[in-house]
Scaffold this active site. Structure first.
Site, PDB file in Angstrom:
ATOM      1  N   ASP A 293      39.592  -2.557   4.810  1.00  0.00           N
ATOM      2  CA  ASP A 293      40.920  -2.073   4.489  1.00  0.00           C
ATOM      3  C   ASP A 293      40.770  -0.742   3.766  1.00  0.00           C
ATOM      4  O   ASP A 293      39.869  -0.580   2.955  1.00  0.00           O
ATOM      5  CB  ASP A 293      41.603  -3.091   3.572  1.00  0.00           C
ATOM      6  CG  ASP A 293      43.019  -2.693   3.270  1.00  0.00           C
ATOM      7  OD1 ASP A 293      43.800  -2.576   4.226  1.00  0.00           O
ATOM      8  OD2 ASP A 293      43.335  -2.472   2.092  1.00  0.00           O
ATOM      9  N   ASP A 492      40.837  -5.778  -0.817  1.00  0.00           N
ATOM     10  CA  ASP A 492      40.955  -5.958  -2.262  1.00  0.00           C
ATOM     11  C   ASP A 492      41.536  -7.320  -2.620  1.00  0.00           C
ATOM     12  O   ASP A 492      41.702  -7.646  -3.775  1.00  0.00           O
ATOM     13  CB  ASP A 492      41.749  -4.817  -2.904  1.00  0.00           C
ATOM     14  CG  ASP A 492      43.096  -4.624  -2.230  1.00  0.00           C
ATOM     15  OD1 ASP A 492      43.539  -5.550  -1.528  1.00  0.00           O
ATOM     16  OD2 ASP A 492      43.704  -3.562  -2.410  1.00  0.00           O
ATOM     17  N   ASP A 496      45.571  -8.355   1.343  1.00  0.00           N
ATOM     18  CA  ASP A 496      44.724  -8.586   2.506  1.00  0.00           C
ATOM     19  C   ASP A 496      44.317 -10.047   2.628  1.00  0.00           C
ATOM     20  O   ASP A 496      43.484 -10.395   3.464  1.00  0.00           O
ATOM     21  CB  ASP A 496      43.449  -7.750   2.405  1.00  0.00           C
ATOM     22  CG  ASP A 496      43.763  -6.301   2.148  1.00  0.00           C
ATOM     23  OD1 ASP A 496      44.673  -5.790   2.812  1.00  0.00           O
ATOM     24  OD2 ASP A 496      43.119  -5.697   1.284  1.00  0.00           O
TER      25      ASP A 496
HETATM   26  P1  ADP Z   1      47.539  -0.247   3.277  1.00  0.00           P
HETATM   27  O1  ADP Z   1      47.179  -0.767   4.632  1.00  0.00           O
HETATM   28  O2  ADP Z   1      46.986   1.128   3.090  1.00  0.00           O
HETATM   29  O3  ADP Z   1      47.206  -1.204   2.174  1.00  0.00           O
HETATM   30  P2  ADP Z   1      50.357  -0.996   3.149  1.00  0.00           P
HETATM   31  O4  ADP Z   1      50.319  -1.984   4.246  1.00  0.00           O
HETATM   32  O5  ADP Z   1      50.546  -1.514   1.781  1.00  0.00           O
HETATM   33  O6  ADP Z   1      49.120   0.013   3.242  1.00  0.00           O
HETATM   34  O7  ADP Z   1      51.529   0.053   3.429  1.00  0.00           O
HETATM   35  C1  ADP Z   1      51.592   0.768   4.655  1.00  0.00           C
HETATM   36  C2  ADP Z   1      52.637   1.856   4.624  1.00  0.00           C
HETATM   37  O8  ADP Z   1      53.917   1.308   4.318  1.00  0.00           O
HETATM   38  C3  ADP Z   1      52.405   2.892   3.565  1.00  0.00           C
HETATM   39  O9  ADP Z   1      51.540   3.919   4.011  1.00  0.00           O
HETATM   40  C4  ADP Z   1      53.818   3.419   3.330  1.00  0.00           C
HETATM   41  O10 ADP Z   1      54.179   4.363   4.313  1.00  0.00           O
HETATM   42  C5  ADP Z   1      54.667   2.187   3.499  1.00  0.00           C
HETATM   43  N1  ADP Z   1      54.908   1.522   2.209  1.00  0.00           N
HETATM   44  C6  ADP Z   1      54.438   0.331   1.813  1.00  0.00           C
HETATM   45  N2  ADP Z   1      54.867   0.025   0.574  1.00  0.00           N
HETATM   46  C7  ADP Z   1      55.614   1.068   0.163  1.00  0.00           C
HETATM   47  C8  ADP Z   1      56.327   1.397  -1.041  1.00  0.00           C
HETATM   48  N3  ADP Z   1      56.351   0.578  -2.098  1.00  0.00           N
HETATM   49  N4  ADP Z   1      56.971   2.574  -1.087  1.00  0.00           N
HETATM   50  C9  ADP Z   1      56.942   3.396  -0.055  1.00  0.00           C
HETATM   51  N5  ADP Z   1      56.305   3.174   1.078  1.00  0.00           N
HETATM   52  C10 ADP Z   1      55.644   2.028   1.213  1.00  0.00           C
HETATM   53 MG    MG Z   2      46.097  -2.670   0.991  1.00  0.00          MG
END
Ligand code: ADP
Ligand code: MG
Length: 596
Positions: A293, A492, A496
């Site tokens: 991730d 983390d 996930d």
């Molecule tokens: P990652 O795979 O990097 O852990 P997430 O699945 O948590 O990412 O989030 C994917 C995308 O969703 C982010 O890149 C963002 O565009 C959007 N996103 C998620 N949570 C938020 C938030 N709290 N505020 C704004 N955008 C968010």
């Molecule tokens: Mg993540």
């Protein structure tokens, strides 16, 4: 009467000398543990090494080979002693962990420092940790500052600074200065306590390879007994038949396997890698794909706002204010970055009454008919916010610089976007290279937008799948596994969890403390990605060692049995070969205790 008749029939009965009586007595008394084990095993309708040895001893006595009987008994006992000594030594690597927990604690009661047993510590106690001493509890520093060596937890030997407000972990060593901490976790509740418990549990769980070893060793014993009977029928030579049983002990397999696994679990723990069972060592040996991730794993997971780009009449401050109002309720790293930037600029974000979070997409807040949406393009579409080509183009340009972009909409209109950058963890690139060198494919997963994700993937040299929702990550792992890949997932452990649980091996990066990460099969106590390839290496070495013992035992037993059949081995020599081979295989496994 039958026995006596047989003895006299063989013409041995009247040759018994006083020295032979001593030998018989020594065999019966000294070999008692063998007969006891053998008897117990037979009662469970199982045949083990002790059964075959008891047969050999009794047969030797029966045919008047008294010296052979003594020697066999002696060597079998010696072999068992070596075996338990080696396993104990392996286990010590774990017990040593336990010994580093302090027995005494210095607490402040009624304004005075008094020494108490670590066991009678209570949550809320003010604990004093002097220079050179180990912390007896987890807690927050309320007074003093010091340099603390956290190697017992993280495997890192470089000490870290601790000041008022820092968190100190039980089992870590105060290298200098005096600290006063407020105990928050004690005993088994401390991170250290949990590690010990996990490692102990891991050790008691049988790995599949261990079951194979047990089966192989049972099979070898059965084979030895069967072949001994064949030998007697074919050669009519009872001495050869006894030698066959004695030489084919097969204990190299029985003892070497658990020792190898215990040794590896113990030395991994010392390096800050908590392996929750021998089975994961086996699986790490076979892994061909590591899925990682991005956020918080390959990157620090502590992004900062880099650009605030408002559209039209909206100002930077206004845009940040909208964004902060929505993100106030979220604990996503993106939200933390935005709220922090707003606070730095002295922008106050008043609360909205309803909040909704769409994982992998964004957040929305509503109050009195007004609405703010912050998130990616999918989020905007789902919330009915119109996107123009112009907006999309601008966002894509920023994203291709490797930055995460989030759009901010107020009352269905996009007011601008904010870019956030998360630093790539140092060593990420090298860790990926190491894995590739081991022939392992690496894939980065992220919910982030494609251009941003690709920029990061380029830098560290992984394949990448972007714009994934949490469930897409699980799907991807399922697909990989369905096509025959053996997958380790590194994450983390917070968002996930499902992917970690689904993969063959889930590797949680606990950020140093979250050992409890339920879904993880292996927990890395530091965010050091190089530990992944190191764990693969250790696992490969362990597996190879176990296999060497398997093949070695079969080969030596085979040669020994052949020689015994042909009459080249007497029971004495057979016993020596048996113990010598056992010694070789135990030492082979024991190397794992020291070699790492
Ligand atoms: P990652 O795979 O990097 O852990 P997430 O699945 O948590 O990412 O989030 C994917 C995308 O969703 C982010 O890149 C963002 O565009 C959007 N996103 C998620 N949570 C938020 C938030 N709290 N505020 C704004 N955008 C968010
Ligand atoms: Mg993540």
């Amino acid at each position: 009467m039958g026995a006596v008749a047989l003895y006299s029939g063989l013409g041995l009965w009247h040759h018994i000398l006083p020295i032979d009586l001593i030998a018989i007595l020594a065999t019966l008394v000294g070999g008692y543990p063998i007969y006891k084990e053998a008897f117990q095993s037979l009662r469970h309708k199982q045949i083990n090494m002790e059964v075959s040895m008891a047969v050999a001893i009794i047969a030797s006595l029966a045919v008047g080979q008294f010296t052979a009987a003594v020697v066999i008994a002696f060597f079998v006992i010696l072999a068992e002693f070596l075996e338990s000594y080696a396993v104990e030594t392996g286990r010590e690597t774990i017990t040593k962990l336990e010994l580093s927990a302090p027995k005494k604690a210095l607490v402040i009661r009624g304004g005075r420092e008094i020494e108490i047993d670590a066991q009678s510590l209570a949550v809320g106690d003010h604990v004093v940790i002097r220079g050179g001493e180990r912390a007896p509890a987890d807690g927050i520093v309320v007074q003093g500052s010091a340099v603390v060596n956290q190697a017992s937890i993280t495997g890192e030997t470089i000490p870290v600074d601790k000041n008022v407000g820092s968190y100190v972990y039980a089992g870590t060593v105060n290298d200098s200065g005096t600290l006063e901490i407020l105990a928050e976790k004690i005993g088994g509740e401390t991170v250290y306590g949990k590690i010990i418990k996990l490692v102990e549990e891991a050790e008691s769980r049988k790995a599949p390879i261990q079951k194979i070893a047990d089966r192989l060793s049972a099979w070898l014993v059965e084979f030895a007994i069967a072949f001994s009977i064949i030998t007697y029928l074919a050669t009519r030579n009872i001495i050869s038949a006894i030698s066959v049983v004695v030489v084919a002990g097969a204990c190299g397999v029985a003892a070497g396997t658990p020792l190898a696994i215990v040794a590896t679990i113990g030395s991994a723990a010392k390096k800050g890698v908590i392996v929750k069972g021998g089975r994961y060592i086996e699986q790490m040996d076979r892994i061909d794909t590591v899925v990682i991730d991005k956020t918080g794993t390959l990157t620090f997971g502590e992004p900062v706002v880099t650009d605030v780009e408002p559209f039209g009449d909206c100002s930077e401050r206004e845009l940040l204010q909208y964004a902060a109002q929505a993100e106030k309720h979220s604990n996503h790293p993106i939200a933390t970055a935005i709220v922090r930037r707003a606070a730095e600029m002295g922008i106050s974000a008043e609360a909205y009454s309803t909040f909704s979070y769409v994982p992998g997409k964004g957040v929305a807040v509503r109050s009195d008919g007004r609405e703010i949406v912050v998130g990616n393009q999918i989020m905007m579409k789902e919330e009915g916010v119109r996107l123009t080509d112009d907006i999309t183009a601008k966002v894509t340009r920023r994203a291709s610089e490797g930055k995460t972009t989030v759009l901010v909409a107020h009352d269905k209109r996009v007011r601008g976007f904010i870019t956030i950058r998360d630093r790539i963890r140092e060593g990420s690139r090298e860790a990926i290279e190491e894995l590739k060198r081991l022939g392992i494919r690496t894939i980065m997963l992220t919910g982030d937008n494609k251009p941003a994700a690709e920029a990061v993937a380029m830098q560290i040299g992984t394949e990448v799948y972007a714009e994934l929702l949490p469930q897409d990550k699980v799907e991807l792992i399922k697909d990989l596994m369905a096509t025959g890949h053996r997958v380790a997932m590194v994450g983390d452990g917070i968002n996930d969890a499902p992917a970690l649980a689904y993969a063959d091996v889930g590797i949680g990066m606990g950020g140093g403390t979250d050992v409890a990460a339920e879904e993880a099969d292996i927990v890395l106590m530091t965010n050091d990605l190089s530990k992944i390839s190191e764990t693969v290496r250790m696992s490969k070495r362990t597996y190879r060692t176990i296999m060497e013992n398997f093949y070695g035992t079969v080969i030596i037993d085979g040669i020994g049995v052949a020689l015994a059949f042909l009459g080249y081995l007497n029971p004495l020599l057979a016993a020596v070969v048996h113990v010598a081979s056992e010694l070789v295989f135990i030492s082979n496994s024991a190397r794992l205790i020291w070699s790492s």
